[in-house]
Enzyme design. Structure first.
Site, PDB file in Angstrom:
ATOM      1  NE  ARG A 161      -2.767   2.488  -7.801  1.00  0.00           N
ATOM      2  CZ  ARG A 161      -3.762   1.880  -6.876  1.00  0.00           C
ATOM      3  NH1 ARG A 161      -4.662   1.237  -6.999  1.00  0.00           N
ATOM      4  NH2 ARG A 161      -3.579   2.338  -5.486  1.00  0.00           N
ATOM      5  CB  SER A 235       1.549   3.776  -3.861  1.00  0.00           C
ATOM      6  OG  SER A 235       0.743   3.794  -2.949  1.00  0.00           O
ATOM      7  CD  GLU A 331       0.703   3.571  -8.059  1.00  0.00           C
ATOM      8  OE1 GLU A 331       0.336   5.097  -8.625  1.00  0.00           O
ATOM      9  OE2 GLU A 331       0.599   3.100  -7.320  1.00  0.00           O
TER      10      GLU A 331
HETATM   11  N1  EPU Z   1       2.341  -1.800   5.841  1.00  0.00           N
HETATM   12  C1  EPU Z   1       3.410  -1.845   6.659  1.00  0.00           C
HETATM   13  N2  EPU Z   1       4.300  -0.925   6.704  1.00  0.00           N
HETATM   14  C2  EPU Z   1       4.190   0.200   6.013  1.00  0.00           C
HETATM   15  C3  EPU Z   1       2.989   0.353   5.167  1.00  0.00           C
HETATM   16  C4  EPU Z   1       2.154  -0.798   4.991  1.00  0.00           C
HETATM   17  O1  EPU Z   1       3.654  -2.982   7.358  1.00  0.00           O
HETATM   18  O2  EPU Z   1       4.957   1.194   6.001  1.00  0.00           O
HETATM   19  C5  EPU Z   1       1.214  -3.059   5.704  1.00  0.00           C
HETATM   20  C6  EPU Z   1       0.125  -2.393   6.596  1.00  0.00           C
HETATM   21  O3  EPU Z   1      -0.011  -2.638   7.905  1.00  0.00           O
HETATM   22  C7  EPU Z   1      -0.841  -3.399   5.887  1.00  0.00           C
HETATM   23  C8  EPU Z   1      -0.394  -3.520   4.344  1.00  0.00           C
HETATM   24  O4  EPU Z   1       0.975  -3.241   4.508  1.00  0.00           O
HETATM   25  O5  EPU Z   1      -1.073  -4.503   6.451  1.00  0.00           O
HETATM   26  C9  EPU Z   1      -1.253  -2.670   3.418  1.00  0.00           C
HETATM   27  O6  EPU Z   1      -0.927  -1.403   3.756  1.00  0.00           O
HETATM   28  P1  EPU Z   1      -2.088  -0.132   3.124  1.00  0.00           P
HETATM   29  O7  EPU Z   1      -3.403  -0.625   3.758  1.00  0.00           O
HETATM   30  O8  EPU Z   1      -1.629   0.958   3.659  1.00  0.00           O
HETATM   31  O9  EPU Z   1      -1.846  -0.169   1.910  1.00  0.00           O
HETATM   32  P2  EPU Z   1      -0.997  -0.160   0.710  1.00  0.00           P
HETATM   33  O10 EPU Z   1      -1.074  -1.544   0.051  1.00  0.00           O
HETATM   34  O11 EPU Z   1       0.440   0.213   1.235  1.00  0.00           O
HETATM   35  C10 EPU Z   1      -2.547   0.444  -1.281  1.00  0.00           C
HETATM   36  C11 EPU Z   1      -2.586   1.499  -2.212  1.00  0.00           C
HETATM   37  C12 EPU Z   1      -2.936   2.846  -1.767  1.00  0.00           C
HETATM   38  C13 EPU Z   1      -4.318   2.724  -1.207  1.00  0.00           C
HETATM   39  C14 EPU Z   1      -4.246   1.989   0.067  1.00  0.00           C
HETATM   40  C15 EPU Z   1      -5.656   1.812   0.585  1.00  0.00           C
HETATM   41  C16 EPU Z   1      -0.974   0.545  -4.106  1.00  0.00           C
HETATM   42  C17 EPU Z   1       0.309   0.644  -4.600  1.00  0.00           C
HETATM   43  N3  EPU Z   1      -1.152   1.545  -3.133  1.00  0.00           N
HETATM   44  O12 EPU Z   1      -1.472   0.952  -0.158  1.00  0.00           O
HETATM   45  O13 EPU Z   1      -2.753   3.841  -2.887  1.00  0.00           O
HETATM   46  O14 EPU Z   1      -4.502   4.283  -0.947  1.00  0.00           O
HETATM   47  O15 EPU Z   1      -3.759   0.607  -0.731  1.00  0.00           O
HETATM   48  O16 EPU Z   1      -6.389   1.055  -0.222  1.00  0.00           O
HETATM   49  O17 EPU Z   1      -1.754  -0.136  -4.346  1.00  0.00           O
HETATM   50  C18 EPU Z   1      -1.436   5.265  -4.415  1.00  0.00           C
HETATM   51  O18 EPU Z   1      -1.632   4.391  -5.346  1.00  0.00           O
HETATM   52  O19 EPU Z   1      -0.917   6.066  -4.431  1.00  0.00           O
HETATM   53  C19 EPU Z   1      -1.905   5.038  -3.140  1.00  0.00           C
HETATM   54  C20 EPU Z   1      -1.735   5.596  -2.009  1.00  0.00           C
END
Ligand code: EPU
Length: 335
Positions: A161, A235, A331
């Site tokens: 990012r 995010s 972010e």
């Molecule tokens: N999780 C929770 N509770 C929540 C959210 C997430 O326990 O409320 C856990 C999930 O179960 C999983 C882990 O956290 O084990 C990661 O969650 P997820 O796969 O949904 O991805 P993220 O890390 O929350 C990132 C990006 C997203 C992108 C997704 C998919 C960042 C800051 N965010 O989210 O990007 O779509 O991965 O690759 O890196 C964005 O940047 O605006 C964005 C949406």
């Protein structure tokens, strides 16, 4: 044409009502240069899709919205195509263009809000792919000199990012076009757990890039709020990258904490998981709150003030620091 006292609410996906002293869109580089000539020492703010910004006050300056359009194929060989896109194209429209033409590489990045020009700015990423994987170069107007400069992949200094445009060249350039190298014979990236599960449910065993795009659209639609319905900027926080020791400490109490390898022997934690564990998920304060399906996303349900959302983010940062010893970083750009 420059408009005065302009309501920016339709131009930020958080749907925050603030006013710009002056506002104009531009659809050509000539128009952009002309507008910069009328700057009169005003502070400048460039908007693309307005999907990564939180306004906390009126903007006492000139806001310029990038509407540089056009997608063209500039080269091809047996295995690849080179596609150049205007910075003001809607990112998802660009992805759909690629999927429809069977150009591979951006299908995992389906439905990310924002514009093509913003994509390299913060090296957008999702489901195992980042823009830097398909990025060739971009052109950007140097605001001070009015000259167009070209930046290749290395010159953009991409990180998680991150790019040079968020760091040492911040506020110095306006991205005007982005060039991508896309595949004709594809490497399908379905390793991300949620994609595998979605494909199984769709009954698909050897996915095309269209299948991947459809799967990503289904996953995102199921947990991320649509900004057209509920104000948000995706995010709100970055996933924190920490020393292994920090992870070990948390694992003493939370064995199952998600974590991913990061450069230099560090680990990346899931900010959404931390915020969720701390009990913030779904918390609602009148007009704003933490999204009920994804704790990483802060939302404006109706007429929240940007400062309300900012204050909420400050409280979350302090709470996560106290509970887990991890410092979350925003972010979203705050103005
Ligand atoms: N999780 C929770 N509770 C929540 C959210 C997430 O326990 O409320 C856990 C999930 O179960 C999983 C882990 O956290 O084990 C990661 O969650 P997820 O796969 O949904 O991805 P993220 O890390 O929350 C990132 C990006 C997203 C992108 C997704 C998919 C960042 C800051 N965010 O989210 O990007 O779509 O991965 O690759 O890196 C964005 O940047 O605006 C964005 C949406």
């Amino acid at each position: 044409m420059i408009q005065e006292n302009f309501n920016l609410r339709p131009y930020n996906t958080f749907g925050i009502e603030v006013f710009a002293k002056r506002f104009s869109a531009f659809a050509s580089v000539a128009e952009l240069k002309d507008l910069l000539d009328q700057r009169n020492n005003d502070p400048l703010l460039f908007l693309g899709g307005g999907s990564n910004i939180l306004f906390t006050e009126n903007f006492d300056g000139l806001v310029l919205r990038n509407e540089l359009k056009g997608i063209e194929q500039i080269d091809e060989n047996d295995s690849h195509v080179i596609i150049k896109s205007g910075a003001g194209e809607v990112w998802h429209d660009f992805v759909l263009f690629c999927v429809e033409n069977n150009f591979g590489g951006v299908e995992n990045l389906s439905l990310i809000p924002g514009s093509v020009g913003a994509s390299p700015m913060q090296n957008i990423g999702a489901y195992g792919v980042e823009i830097k994987n398909v990025f060739v170069s971009l052109e950007a107007l140097h605001i001070e000199s009015g000259k167009i400069h070209s930046f290749d992949n290395l010159a953009c200094e991409f990180g998680y990012r991150e790019s040079v445009f968020k760091r040492k060249l911040k506020n110095q350039y306006v991205i005007t076009s982005v060039t991508f190298k896309l595949t004709k014979q594809h490497t399908i990236n379905s390793s991300y757990g949620a994609i595998e599960t979605e494909l199984e449910q769709m009954g698909i065993t050897s996915p095309t890039i269209k299948n991947i795009s459809d799967a990503v659209i289904a996953i995102r639609s199921s947990k991320l709020p649509n900004p057209a319905e509920i104000g948000n900027a995706g995010s709100f926080f970055k996933n924190p990258v920490v020393e292994v020791g920090v992870l070990k400490k948390i694992q003493e109490k939370h064995e199952n904490i998600p974590n991913y390898p990061a450069p230099n022997g560090k680990v990346k934690l899931a900010a959404g998981w931390l915020i969720d564990q701390a009990g913030w998920k779904g918390k609602t304060f009148d007009t704003f709150g933490v999204h009920k399906l994804q704790a990483l996303v802060l939302v404006n349900y109706s007429t929240a003030e940007g400062l309300d959302i900012y204050d909420l983010s400050t409280k979350i940062i302090a709470d996560i620091k106290q509970k887990f010893g991890v410092e979350l970083e925003r972010e979203v750009n705050v103005h």
